[in-house]
Write a protein that holds these residues in place. Structure first.
Motif, short mmCIF file in Angstrom:
data_model
loop_
_atom_site.label_atom_id
_atom_site.label_comp_id
_atom_site.label_asym_id
_atom_site.label_seq_id
_atom_site.Cartn_x
_atom_site.Cartn_y
_atom_site.Cartn_z
N HIS A 48 0.83 -1.21 0.00
CA HIS A 48 0.00 0.00 0.00
C HIS A 48 0.86 1.26 0.00
N GLN A 50 0.03 4.08 1.47
CA GLN A 50 -0.13 4.74 2.76
C GLN A 50 -1.05 3.87 3.58
N GLY A 51 -1.17 4.16 4.89
CA GLY A 51 -2.15 3.39 5.64
C GLY A 51 -1.82 3.18 7.11
N TYR A 167 -7.52 10.77 6.49
CA TYR A 167 -6.87 10.51 5.20
C TYR A 167 -5.36 10.69 5.39
N ASP A 170 0.59 10.37 0.49
CA ASP A 170 1.40 9.27 -0.02
C ASP A 170 2.62 9.00 0.86
N TYR A 173 2.61 6.33 6.92
CA TYR A 173 2.03 5.15 7.56
C TYR A 173 2.00 5.34 9.08
N GLU A 191 -10.27 6.56 6.13
CA GLU A 191 -10.54 6.19 4.74
C GLU A 191 -9.21 6.11 4.01
N THR A 192 -8.49 5.08 4.37
CA THR A 192 -7.17 4.81 3.80
C THR A 192 -6.88 3.35 4.08
#
Length: 417
Positions: A48, A50-51, A167, A170, A173, A191-192
């Protein structure tokens, strides 16, 4: 009510705060295993852009040590510990984390804005600035240990814990650790990309790491004090190297404790640990160094110490649990009744133990099942849940904690059969 303005926070240090650095060093010492966790984290980072990645586990399951080891191996990671006194407030988190970000990425700020801790606006702005300047191979990782410790009264309701962003830009994390929680009460609306790893879902991997931990820590105790010489035998799992090690140190194989007695002790400690590193580390720390010739599985401890008698540090740890479950002078309705039913359980999970279901507990204490479920939900971080025959069964997270509670003589509000 308007609060008096706070003095601006100066930006004048680099790296992790001293208290955090001490925690990182302490928790990462003597670390073993957990490769399945690090593999999952790395896969998430590669998959991923981002997250959020959350490590979930019961008290003492090793979450803090995992995060400390990860930060040790990846020194560019920003670290925050919410378990320390005074560090569980949203404003303190924002003040600390923003300062670390500004220092590490040399952003052009001399002071934090006066309202930097009033919501996530400044924090999110910093994340975006850093993301815009990252090289393609770079990542910003923020690790937060003990998210469950947050003081929810330190910020408005319905806001994300610690004002964590909904959110993410990029290559940004968050790596979180927290105790078990209800999904609908996660405290995070995001929402990621996100992923959770529950340590309880990996019993065999946990058990293997527990065994290595025991072997690494037990053997030096058996050899400490041998005429001042350095005796560091191989990990007991490496049996092939053991014979040559014994020969080199002129130790008779019969004298060495890798025999049925020591193996029995290892097995017993593994079983008693129930894959809990906090319990195990405290028990092992209470073992005095002994000569190998005199050690066996039956008399390894002093007569005054028994397996079911927690060392002082472990008792203090359990006391913290109890105060959180039943705060002083703030007893929740039915809480002592429910707790006494859980204390009376003799097995961690038993299909026959009707009391382990909310309905069963309600029947025993003669109250509404909803009332019991509310108590159990508030205690989820201290419980084990297991689905048996389509019903949820509950038990306290560790037998030793249950036994300790049983000795506290917690009086129920009504007579429990």
């Amino acid at each position: 009510m308007n609060s008096p303005p706070k003095p601006p926070t100066a930006i004048n240090s680099r790296g992790h705060p001293t208290k955090f650095q001490q925690i990182i060093q302490e928790k990462s010492q003597n670390f073993v295993g957990r490769e399945f966790v690090f593999t999952a984290v790395n896969n998430f980072l590669h998959r991923h852009n981002q997250g959020y990645f959350s490590i979930i586990g019961a008290p003492g399951s090793g979450k803090s040590a995992i995060l400390a080891k990860y930060v040790t191996n990846n020194p560019q990671v920003i670290y925050y510990n919410a378990e320390l006194e005074g560090k569980n407030r949203a404003d303190e988190f924002l003040r600390n984390i923003c300062t670390q970000l500004i220092n590490q990425y040399s952003l052009n700020y001399t002071f934090l804005p006066n309202n930097a801790t009033e919501g996530s606006w400044f924090f999110s702005s910093l994340l975006q600035q850093i993301s815009d300047e990252l090289e393609p191979h770079q990542q910003l990782i923020i690790a937060i240990d003990g998210l469950n410790c947050i003081d929810r009264n330190s910020q408005p309701p319905a806001t994300n814990l610690f004002y964590l962003p909904r959110y993410l830009p990029d290559r940004v994390y968050f790596l979180l650790t927290r105790r078990p929680f209800l999904r609908e009460k996660s405290g995070l609306l995001i929402e990621t990309p996100s992923q959770s790893l529950d340590l309880a879902d990996y019993p065999e991997e946990n058990r293997q790491d527990i065994q290595v931990y025991i072997q690494n820590h037990l053997t030096p105790l058996l050899y400490e004090g041998r005429e001042g010489q350095d005796y560091s035998p191989p990990i007991l799992g490496e049996r092939a190297n053991l014979k040559s090690w014994l020969s080199n140190h002129q130790i008779n194989e019969q004298e060495f404790c890798v025999d049925a007695k020591q193996l029995a002790l290892e097995h017993r400690l593994t079983t008693l640990s129930e894959n809990n590193f906090m319990y195990l580390s405290q028990i092992i720390s209470a073992i005095p160094p002994v000569s190998c010739a005199n050690a066996n599985a039956e008399n390894f401890y002093p007569k005054s110490f028994q397996y079911n008698q927690p060392p002082p540090a472990l008792e203090a740890y359990y006391q913290q649990h109890l105060h959180k479950m039943i705060p002083l002078a703030q007893e929740t309705k039915h809480s002592t009744d429910v707790l006494n039913v859980l204390i009376k359980q003799q097995k961690v999970i038993s299909v026959e133990a009707l009391a382990q279901t909310a309905a069963g507990i309600a029947q025993i204490i003669d109250t509404d099942e909803y009332e019991v479920e509310e108590v159990l939900e508030n205690w989820l971080e201290f419980l084990q849940k297991q689905q048996i025959a389509l019903k949820t069964h509950y038990s306290l997270y560790h037998s030793n904690f249950r036994d300790w509670l049983g000795r506290q003589q917690i009086k129920p509000s009504k007579k429990i059969p």
